[in-house]
Design a protein around this motif. Sequence first.
Motif, PDB file in Angstrom:
ATOM      1  N   THR A 192      41.635  90.853 137.001  1.00 62.77           N
ATOM      2  CA  THR A 192      42.651  90.094 136.271  1.00 62.77           C
ATOM      3  C   THR A 192      43.755  89.625 137.209  1.00 62.77           C
ATOM      4  OG1 THR A 192      42.197  91.315 134.232  1.00 62.77           O
ATOM      5  CG2 THR A 192      44.310  90.194 134.371  1.00 62.77           C
ATOM      6  N   ALA A 193      44.162  90.490 138.132  1.00 62.97           N
ATOM      7  CA  ALA A 193      45.186  90.105 139.108  1.00 62.97           C
ATOM      8  C   ALA A 193      44.719  88.933 139.955  1.00 62.97           C
ATOM      9  CB  ALA A 193      45.531  91.298 139.999  1.00 62.97           C
ATOM     10  N   GLN A 194      43.459  88.978 140.370  1.00 65.21           N
ATOM     11  CA  GLN A 194      42.918  87.887 141.183  1.00 65.21           C
ATOM     12  C   GLN A 194      42.876  86.573 140.404  1.00 65.21           C
ATOM     13  OE1 GLN A 194      39.266  89.952 142.202  1.00 65.21           O
ATOM     14  NE2 GLN A 194      39.911  90.148 144.321  1.00 65.21           N
ATOM     15  N   ARG A 195      42.514  86.646 139.124  1.00 66.71           N
ATOM     16  CA  ARG A 195      42.468  85.434 138.317  1.00 66.71           C
ATOM     17  C   ARG A 195      43.874  84.873 138.088  1.00 66.71           C
ATOM     18  NH1 ARG A 195      38.765  82.541 135.255  1.00 66.71           N
ATOM     19  NH2 ARG A 195      39.884  80.729 134.444  1.00 66.71           N
ATOM     20  N   ALA A 196      44.845  85.735 137.808  1.00 71.45           N
ATOM     21  CA  ALA A 196      46.222  85.283 137.617  1.00 71.45           C
ATOM     22  C   ALA A 196      46.754  84.646 138.896  1.00 71.45           C
ATOM     23  CB  ALA A 196      47.107  86.449 137.190  1.00 71.45           C
ATOM     24  N   PHE A 197      46.412  85.234 140.018  1.00 70.53           N
ATOM     25  CA  PHE A 197      46.834  84.673 141.311  1.00 70.53           C
ATOM     26  C   PHE A 197      46.195  83.307 141.538  1.00 70.53           C
ATOM     27  CE2 PHE A 197      46.184  83.964 145.853  1.00 70.53           C
ATOM     28  CZ  PHE A 197      47.474  84.135 146.344  1.00 70.53           C
ATOM     29  N   ALA A 198      44.897  83.195 141.272  1.00 74.89           N
ATOM     30  CA  ALA A 198      44.191  81.926 141.466  1.00 74.89           C
ATOM     31  C   ALA A 198      44.775  80.838 140.574  1.00 74.89           C
ATOM     32  CB  ALA A 198      42.703  82.102 141.195  1.00 74.89           C
ATOM     33  N   ASP A 199      45.101  81.187 139.329  1.00 69.91           N
ATOM     34  CA  ASP A 199      45.677  80.211 138.413  1.00 69.91           C
ATOM     35  C   ASP A 199      47.068  79.770 138.896  1.00 69.91           C
ATOM     36  OD1 ASP A 199      43.425  80.419 136.872  1.00 69.91           O
ATOM     37  OD2 ASP A 199      44.360  81.540 135.236  1.00 69.91           O
ATOM     38  N   THR A 200      47.833  80.739 139.402  1.00 71.11           N
ATOM     39  CA  THR A 200      49.155  80.416 139.935  1.00 71.11           C
ATOM     40  C   THR A 200      49.042  79.496 141.145  1.00 71.11           C
ATOM     41  OG1 THR A 200      50.009  82.557 139.196  1.00 71.11           O
ATOM     42  CG2 THR A 200      51.292  81.383 140.860  1.00 71.11           C
ATOM     43  N   LEU A 201      48.170  79.840 142.066  1.00 73.38           N
ATOM     44  CA  LEU A 201      48.002  79.047 143.287  1.00 73.38           C
ATOM     45  C   LEU A 201      47.565  77.621 142.958  1.00 73.38           C
ATOM     46  CD1 LEU A 201      48.070  79.077 146.379  1.00 73.38           C
ATOM     47  CD2 LEU A 201      45.674  79.826 146.339  1.00 73.38           C
ATOM     48  N   ASP A 202      46.660  77.510 142.003  1.00 70.64           N
ATOM     49  CA  ASP A 202      46.193  76.193 141.600  1.00 70.64           C
ATOM     50  C   ASP A 202      47.352  75.357 141.046  1.00 70.64           C
ATOM     51  OD1 ASP A 202      43.943  74.310 140.984  1.00 70.64           O
ATOM     52  OD2 ASP A 202      44.602  74.662 138.934  1.00 70.64           O
ATOM     53  N   PHE A 203      48.208  75.994 140.261  1.00 70.17           N
ATOM     54  CA  PHE A 203      49.331  75.267 139.657  1.00 70.17           C
ATOM     55  C   PHE A 203      50.348  74.834 140.711  1.00 70.17           C
ATOM     56  CE2 PHE A 203      53.497  74.895 137.721  1.00 70.17           C
ATOM     57  CZ  PHE A 203      53.234  74.143 136.587  1.00 70.17           C
ATOM     58  N   VAL A 204      50.776  75.768 141.574  1.00 67.70           N
ATOM     59  CA  VAL A 204      51.842  75.429 142.531  1.00 67.70           C
ATOM     60  C   VAL A 204      51.348  74.477 143.616  1.00 67.70           C
ATOM     61  CG1 VAL A 204      53.036  77.610 142.099  1.00 67.70           C
ATOM     62  CG2 VAL A 204      51.453  77.436 144.044  1.00 67.70           C
ATOM     63  N   THR A 205      50.045  74.370 143.772  1.00 71.83           N
ATOM     64  CA  THR A 205      49.489  73.416 144.722  1.00 71.83           C
ATOM     65  C   THR A 205      49.515  72.005 144.153  1.00 71.83           C
ATOM     66  OG1 THR A 205      48.030  75.112 145.642  1.00 71.83           O
ATOM     67  CG2 THR A 205      47.453  72.827 146.101  1.00 71.83           C
ATOM     68  N   GLN A 206      49.312  71.899 142.841  1.00 74.44           N
ATOM     69  CA  GLN A 206      49.224  70.585 142.214  1.00 74.44           C
ATOM     70  C   GLN A 206      50.538  70.090 141.610  1.00 74.44           C
ATOM     71  OE1 GLN A 206      45.752  69.950 139.689  1.00 74.44           O
ATOM     72  NE2 GLN A 206      44.786  71.776 140.533  1.00 74.44           N
ATOM     73  N   ARG A 207      51.337  70.988 141.123  1.00 74.02           N
ATOM     74  CA  ARG A 207      52.587  70.614 140.466  1.00 74.02           C
ATOM     75  C   ARG A 207      53.597  70.109 141.493  1.00 74.02           C
ATOM     76  NH1 ARG A 207      55.586  68.953 136.101  1.00 74.02           N
ATOM     77  NH2 ARG A 207      57.529  70.137 135.889  1.00 74.02           N
ATOM     78  N   LYS A 208      54.161  68.945 141.278  1.00 74.06           N
ATOM     79  CA  LYS A 208      55.115  68.359 142.214  1.00 74.06           C
ATOM     80  C   LYS A 208      56.507  68.263 141.585  1.00 74.06           C
ATOM     81  CE  LYS A 208      51.845  65.679 144.981  1.00 74.06           C
ATOM     82  NZ  LYS A 208      51.471  64.333 145.498  1.00 74.06           N
ATOM     83  N   GLN A 209      57.483  68.587 142.394  1.00 74.44           N
ATOM     84  CA  GLN A 209      58.891  68.394 142.057  1.00 74.44           C
ATOM     85  C   GLN A 209      59.610  67.975 143.341  1.00 74.44           C
ATOM     86  OE1 GLN A 209      60.652  69.465 138.485  1.00 74.44           O
ATOM     87  NE2 GLN A 209      58.815  68.211 138.637  1.00 74.44           N
ATOM     88  N   PHE A 210      60.576  67.125 143.203  1.00 71.33           N
ATOM     89  CA  PHE A 210      61.317  66.620 144.360  1.00 71.33           C
ATOM     90  C   PHE A 210      60.390  66.013 145.410  1.00 71.33           C
ATOM     91  CE2 PHE A 210      63.626  70.260 142.572  1.00 71.33           C
ATOM     92  CZ  PHE A 210      64.789  69.622 142.155  1.00 71.33           C
ATOM     93  N   GLY A 211      59.283  65.443 144.914  1.00 70.28           N
ATOM     94  CA  GLY A 211      58.407  64.687 145.793  1.00 70.28           C
ATOM     95  C   GLY A 211      57.376  65.483 146.560  1.00 70.28           C
ATOM     96  N   ARG A 212      57.236  66.757 146.270  1.00 70.35           N
ATOM     97  CA  ARG A 212      56.211  67.544 146.980  1.00 70.35           C
ATOM     98  C   ARG A 212      55.758  68.716 146.114  1.00 70.35           C
ATOM     99  NH1 ARG A 212      58.996  71.557 151.204  1.00 70.35           N
ATOM    100  NH2 ARG A 212      61.167  71.532 150.495  1.00 70.35           N
ATOM    101  N   PRO A 213      54.588  69.317 146.445  1.00 68.59           N
ATOM    102  CA  PRO A 213      54.094  70.455 145.655  1.00 68.59           C
ATOM    103  C   PRO A 213      55.103  71.595 145.654  1.00 68.59           C
ATOM    104  CG  PRO A 213      52.375  69.631 147.109  1.00 68.59           C
ATOM    105  CD  PRO A 213      53.633  68.945 147.519  1.00 68.59           C
TER     106      PRO A 213
END
Length: 380
Positions: free
Chosen positions: A252-273
């Motif tokens: 579960t920890a690994q899945r939560a981490f993977a979901d977090t990493l996927d989000f912060v890699t794609q989500r952009k604010q102030f012009g960058r991830p």
Amino acid sequence: MSVEFTSEQKDFAAAIADFCKRESGTREQRDRLTNHGEHNHNQDLYEKMAKLGWLGITIPEEYDGSAASHVDMCILLEEAAKGMAPIGGIGPTLITGGAYAKFGTDAQKDVVLRGIVAGRSQSISMSEPEAGSDVGNLSTRAEKTADGWVINGQKTWCSNAHFADNILLVARTGRGDGKHEGLTMFHVPADTAGLKISGIDTMGGKEVNDLYFTDCVLPEDAVVGDVGNGWRQLMTGLNFERLILAAMMLGTAQRAFADTLDFVTQRKQFGRPVGSFQALRHRIADLATEIECCKLLVYSVAKDVDANPGKMLAREASMAKLKVTETAKKVALEGMQMMGGYGYATEFDMEKHVRSTIVSSIYGGTNEIQRDIIGKTYGL
């Protein structure tokens, strides 16, 4: 750093990951399998795993036909949790099966262990309203009669009981010098007359139950193991139970981490991830390090249990349960924070990760109890 697996174990892990991706890899699939998160166990999916021969992972070879190990068991639990397969019954079932494998009669093993291999769920019932962490304080009574036993009392927080075939009950059959004396295990089919199963609604949905025993009659041969020896029998399974809980939360920890990493890699604010900002990048680094430590700890304990099957590894097993569940909770909460409002929205899986991990530091022996056990092993 990595855990050393055999080629067969690597293939096993890959097969489970592929199964989960195919059967429960999308949110739509998981919603359908769980009635939008209301249930944490889907029987049809569980039986598909059984047909692949995976559920006999801890069952003696004569019931399953294959020799497995605790390392193999942890691989199954880790990968299934990482893949979010809705098979919530597997943990309590394996814990219960371990007790029957050690102490059950041949007839009891035939029913329970062969049932596990075939995809049937089992449950174990210890806690009571006034006896949670203090198991020795339980008061549900089993009175001997000419024909068997009569059970009266209430149990609570019993996982799986609403869909399990059988319940391994811990009840009081007498008193001794200590409060842990006089406890006995009983085999109770879930449809036994005099047993009422009542669900408890939780943050995680329908998972646990109250059990009410009212003049519930069991045959004489319902005893699992020895009369009055239930506490010692329970203690022999602690390595196993805590390893199961740790392995599931590792996934579960690994899945939560993977979901977090996927989000912060794609989500952009102030012009960058957003993950490129130092505040989040450092959080990701810390969580990744903690998860790696957890994996090394879980599989180190699993290998020790395989090498020393009869040895009580109280310190090591408690450390694994404590460290992994606390880490999983931290990963999920940090993931929610880094995802902002999206982490709180039910559209995403992070809020489920939070609900799943919060309770992990409570069940299977609270983490306060785990710390107490670890401290005592150092003479404190």
